[in-house]
Design a protein around this motif. Sequence first.
Motif, short mmCIF file in Angstrom:
data_model
loop_
_atom_site.label_atom_id
_atom_site.label_comp_id
_atom_site.label_asym_id
_atom_site.label_seq_id
_atom_site.Cartn_x
_atom_site.Cartn_y
_atom_site.Cartn_z
N UNK A 1 0.74 -1.18 0.11
CA UNK A 1 0.06 -0.05 -0.23
C UNK A 1 0.90 1.37 -0.12
N UNK A 2 1.71 1.31 -0.95
CA UNK A 2 2.81 2.58 -1.02
C UNK A 2 1.91 3.86 -1.54
N UNK A 3 2.38 4.78 -1.15
CA UNK A 3 1.79 6.12 -1.91
C UNK A 3 2.19 6.26 -3.22
N UNK A 4 1.44 6.84 -4.14
CA UNK A 4 1.75 7.17 -5.57
C UNK A 4 3.19 7.95 -5.74
N UNK A 5 3.48 8.76 -4.76
CA UNK A 5 4.86 9.52 -5.13
C UNK A 5 5.92 8.82 -4.76
N UNK A 6 5.85 7.74 -3.83
CA UNK A 6 6.94 6.85 -3.55
C UNK A 6 6.95 5.86 -4.54
N UNK A 7 5.75 5.35 -5.14
CA UNK A 7 5.76 4.48 -6.60
C UNK A 7 6.62 5.15 -7.90
N UNK A 8 6.26 6.60 -7.76
CA UNK A 8 6.75 7.45 -8.85
C UNK A 8 8.47 7.65 -8.66
N UNK A 9 8.81 7.85 -7.60
CA UNK A 9 10.26 7.83 -7.20
C UNK A 9 10.89 6.47 -7.49
N UNK A 10 10.27 5.45 -7.32
CA UNK A 10 10.90 4.13 -7.65
C UNK A 10 10.83 3.99 -9.35
N UNK A 11 9.72 4.40 -9.77
CA UNK A 11 9.94 4.24 -11.41
C UNK A 11 10.93 5.14 -11.95
N UNK A 12 11.33 6.35 -11.18
CA UNK A 12 12.47 7.12 -11.96
C UNK A 12 13.86 6.69 -11.55
N UNK A 13 13.89 5.91 -10.55
CA UNK A 13 14.95 5.03 -10.13
C UNK A 13 15.36 4.00 -11.02
N UNK A 14 14.40 3.28 -11.35
CA UNK A 14 14.48 2.18 -12.34
C UNK A 14 14.84 2.82 -13.65
N UNK A 15 14.02 4.04 -13.86
CA UNK A 15 14.39 4.38 -15.42
C UNK A 15 15.92 4.82 -15.55
#
Length: 126
Positions: free
Chosen positions: A64-78
């Motif tokens: 149940x992570x927040x969307x901004x945390x998922x967004x940070x993960x996505x940018x890290x993966x990119x």
Amino acid sequence: MTGWFSVSGVAQMAVLLLFEAAYFTLHILRRPYASRHVNIQHIIFGAFRLVILFLNIGYLDTLEALDRNKQALAYTQITLHCIVFLMMFLFPIRNLVVLVTGLADDEINETGAPPARMAFWRRKRH
């Protein structure tokens, strides 16, 4: 094989992490390629794959992570994918430079003779 566990995201991640870790460990232990540089390259890429796979854990619904945390993960993966993409182009460019110039040859240091692949060689003037 991961399609068998399509109901649970945790089971998919566990299977993927298990197989990726086993593949990475085998590359470290066995070093299956003749060239040391190719083995190191596969170990580096395997480490990046493991890190990126571990970052996928943050997307599981059970956390149940927040969307901004998922967004940070996505940018890290990119960013990590871009680094790997650049490395995939830099390794062949490095090999081309070594091939053309013969900079990394131990043959030159030991015998003083150029490797056979070198087209141009400065001759010593006596």
